[in-house]
Scaffold this active site. Structure first.
Site, PDB file in Angstrom:
ATOM      1  N   LYS A   1     134.465 123.299  82.567  1.00  0.00           N
ATOM      2  CA  LYS A   1     134.985 122.387  83.820  1.00  0.00           C
ATOM      3  C   LYS A   1     135.106 120.901  83.499  1.00  0.00           C
ATOM      4  O   LYS A   1     136.162 120.629  83.534  1.00  0.00           O
ATOM      5  CB  LYS A   1     134.197 122.813  85.035  1.00  0.00           C
ATOM      6  CG  LYS A   1     134.193 124.283  85.649  1.00  0.00           C
ATOM      7  CD  LYS A   1     133.639 124.441  86.908  1.00  0.00           C
ATOM      8  CE  LYS A   1     134.104 125.975  87.457  1.00  0.00           C
ATOM      9  NZ  LYS A   1     133.193 126.928  86.960  1.00  0.00           N
TER      10      LYS A   1
ATOM     11  N   PHE B   1     126.792 133.519  87.860  1.00  0.00           N
ATOM     12  CA  PHE B   1     128.381 133.380  87.679  1.00  0.00           C
ATOM     13  C   PHE B   1     128.540 132.967  86.548  1.00  0.00           C
ATOM     14  O   PHE B   1     128.324 131.911  86.035  1.00  0.00           O
ATOM     15  CB  PHE B   1     129.129 132.727  88.800  1.00  0.00           C
ATOM     16  CG  PHE B   1     130.591 132.932  88.462  1.00  0.00           C
ATOM     17  CD1 PHE B   1     131.165 134.123  88.953  1.00  0.00           C
ATOM     18  CD2 PHE B   1     131.305 131.991  87.617  1.00  0.00           C
ATOM     19  CE1 PHE B   1     132.547 134.299  88.804  1.00  0.00           C
ATOM     20  CE2 PHE B   1     132.844 132.092  87.503  1.00  0.00           C
ATOM     21  CZ  PHE B   1     133.414 133.088  88.067  1.00  0.00           C
TER      22      PHE B   1
ATOM     23  N   ASP C   1     124.138 128.011  80.598  1.00  0.00           N
ATOM     24  CA  ASP C   1     125.487 128.163  81.264  1.00  0.00           C
ATOM     25  C   ASP C   1     125.598 126.718  82.096  1.00  0.00           C
ATOM     26  O   ASP C   1     125.014 126.773  83.266  1.00  0.00           O
ATOM     27  CB  ASP C   1     125.778 129.197  82.031  1.00  0.00           C
ATOM     28  CG  ASP C   1     127.204 129.190  82.610  1.00  0.00           C
ATOM     29  OD1 ASP C   1     127.930 128.167  82.567  1.00  0.00           O
ATOM     30  OD2 ASP C   1     127.903 130.147  83.025  1.00  0.00           O
TER      31      ASP C   1
HETATM   32  C1  LIG Z   1     133.388 128.258  86.405  1.00  0.00           C
HETATM   33  C2  LIG Z   1     132.344 128.910  85.918  1.00  0.00           C
HETATM   34  C3  LIG Z   1     132.574 129.596  84.789  1.00  0.00           C
HETATM   35  C4  LIG Z   1     133.758 130.404  84.362  1.00  0.00           C
HETATM   36  O1  LIG Z   1     134.681 129.155  83.841  1.00  0.00           O
HETATM   37  P1  LIG Z   1     136.194 129.695  83.556  1.00  0.00           P
HETATM   38  O2  LIG Z   1     136.617 128.115  83.063  1.00  0.00           O
HETATM   39  O3  LIG Z   1     136.744 130.014  85.105  1.00  0.00           O
HETATM   40  O4  LIG Z   1     136.406 130.417  82.767  1.00  0.00           O
HETATM   41  C5  LIG Z   1     131.453 130.229  84.050  1.00  0.00           C
HETATM   42  N1  LIG Z   1     130.217 129.660  84.381  1.00  0.00           N
HETATM   43  C6  LIG Z   1     129.825 128.829  85.350  1.00  0.00           C
HETATM   44  C7  LIG Z   1     128.291 128.698  85.736  1.00  0.00           C
HETATM   45  C8  LIG Z   1     130.885 128.408  86.130  1.00  0.00           C
HETATM   46  O5  LIG Z   1     130.813 127.672  87.057  1.00  0.00           O
END
Ligand SMILES: *Cc1c(COP(=O)(O)O)cnc(C)c1O
Length: 397
Positions: free
Chosen positions: A251, A137, A222
């Site tokens: 986050k 994700f 990420d």
């Molecule tokens: C939540 C998340 C995102 C997206 O972040 P947003 O602030 O909602 O755009 C991207 N990568 C990972 C691993 C995430 O958990």
């Protein structure tokens, strides 16, 4: 306003991307939340790994208030003291030499994807293709949803961006095969979050690094979810001593104030010349002040170590519980990023926990996920494990 009034107002006027919800939460303190009717909840989700210091942490609240009284926003056409300080602090505590600021995870990943492509273009050896993992994700913009290796997020948004390849996570041979001479970037989560809290086998991430070195490909982690203490170290890449070329954060960075960041080595940073990329709000005085206060608190000695210990204790308790319930297929995670996989859908379980005053969530259909604020103690963990036991009994699982 009571919950029903808020629901009516919302459902009439807000695009329905989130479905019907049970609660309207109106106040928080530490790991506690209260709804519009005044009911108290123990928060073991932290707004999806966002409020790592707990709700309304006094240091962050003070920093926000002070900054709001002084200067909320100026554009990046001017120097911003708080942003410069935040970048320096992030550099001091990570491999990265340079940072770019934006508003969230998807934007941070967009920056990572764009800088990688531009880096190779500038080198005179364009390698625009990108390898990502299945079940990953990375966000909801067109590029990051393309990078997200889950067909359910793609549906109806085709055509997706060209140049992305998907490989099975935790499979080094599949990755080796996917890295053709056209590939310039591999992007992975060090632990997959939304995909079901999937922890790779020890040795996988070092092997990925080695492969990227051999094939002269950039590696981006990420860490939007895994970063900032969530997995028991400041960044998840430190758990296995694997240094990427690019890292993305969001986050937990502002403890709830929207801010994202892309960090990279000096070498990769050359990919973005003046004018190549920008963000109106990115790292503005308010969000940078919140992130600065958050990060300073996070790195106080013992803070993350305590969270790691609480996480070990939590996993232990869940493993004990799993011995009594055949419906529990696996307990996994690291630090306070924990998933419990069941042999069935967890939606009724999340609801049952909520009725017992515990906020947690799913990660995919079969995994119950816990992402508490990093400040929770053993007593809070005991409370959640007892509620889980009672919920499983109540559901007759
Ligand atoms: C939540 C998340 C995102 C997206 O972040 P947003 O602030 O909602 O755009 C991207 N990568 C990972 C691993 C995430 O958990």
């Amino acid at each position: 306003m009571d919950t029903d009034t808020i629901r009516q107002l919302n459902d009439q006027h807000v695009v329905n991307t989130y479905g019907t919800r049970k609660l309207a939460l109106v106040r928080g303190e530490g790991a506690k939340l209260w709804d519009a009717e005044g009911h108290e909840y123990l928060d073991f989700f932290a707004g999806i790994a966002v409020c790592n210091l707990g709700h309304c942490h006094p240091t962050v609240t003070e920093a926000i208030c002070e900054q709001a009284r002084t200067l909320v926003h100026v554009s990046n056409l001017y120097y911003i003291e708080q942003q410069a300080k935040l970048a320096a602090l992030l550099c001091e505590h990570s491999f990265a030499d340079k940072w770019f600021f934006c508003n969230g995870g998807a934007e941070a990943n967009e920056a990572a994807l764009k800088i990688a492509r531009r880096y190779w273009a500038q080198q005179g050896t364009p390698k625009p293709e990108i390898v990502v993992a299945e079940q990953s994700f990375h966000g909801r913009t067109m590029a990051t949803v393309t990078a997200t290796g889950q067909p359910k997020y793609h549906q109806g948004f085709e055509p997706l961006l060209p140049g992305f390849h998907y490989v099975s996570y935790n499979d080094i041979d599949a990755l080796a095969e996917a890295i053709t001479p056209q590939v310039g970037l591999v992007m992975l989560e060090p632990i997959q979050g939304e995909g079901g809290v999937r922890v790779p086998t020890p040795g996988y991430l070092p092997a990925v690094r080695q492969l990227c070195d051999e094939k002269d490909v950039l590696l981006a982690f990420d860490e939007v979810q895994t970063g900032l203490g969530r997995t028991g170290s400041l960044f998840a890449y430190q758990n296995e001593d694997v240094v990427p070329d690019i890292i993305t954060l969001a986050k937990g960075l502002g403890n709830g104030v929207p801010i994202g960041a892309m960090g990279c080595s000096d070498k990769v940073a050359e990919g973005f010349a003046p004018g190549a990329h920008a963000c109106t709000f990115g790292g503005n005085p308010l969000s940078a002040a919140a992130a600065l206060a958050t990060f300073e608190t996070l790195i106080t000695p013992g803070f993350i170590e305590d969270a790691r210990e609480t996480g070990c204790y939590f996993i232990e308790q869940l493993l004990n519980l799993s011995k009594e319930f055949e419906c529990i297929y696996e307990v996994r995670g690291r630090g306070l990023m924990i998933g419990v996989e069941f042999d069935r859908g967890v939606t009724p379980l999340v609801e049952c926990m909520l009725n017992a005053g515990i906020i947690c969530g799913p990660a995919g259909p079969m995994v119950l996920r816990f992402l508490p604020p990093l400040i929770v103690d053993r007593a809070a963990v005991d409370c959640v494990v007892a509620a889980l036991l009672a919920s499983l009994e109540e559901l007759g699982w």
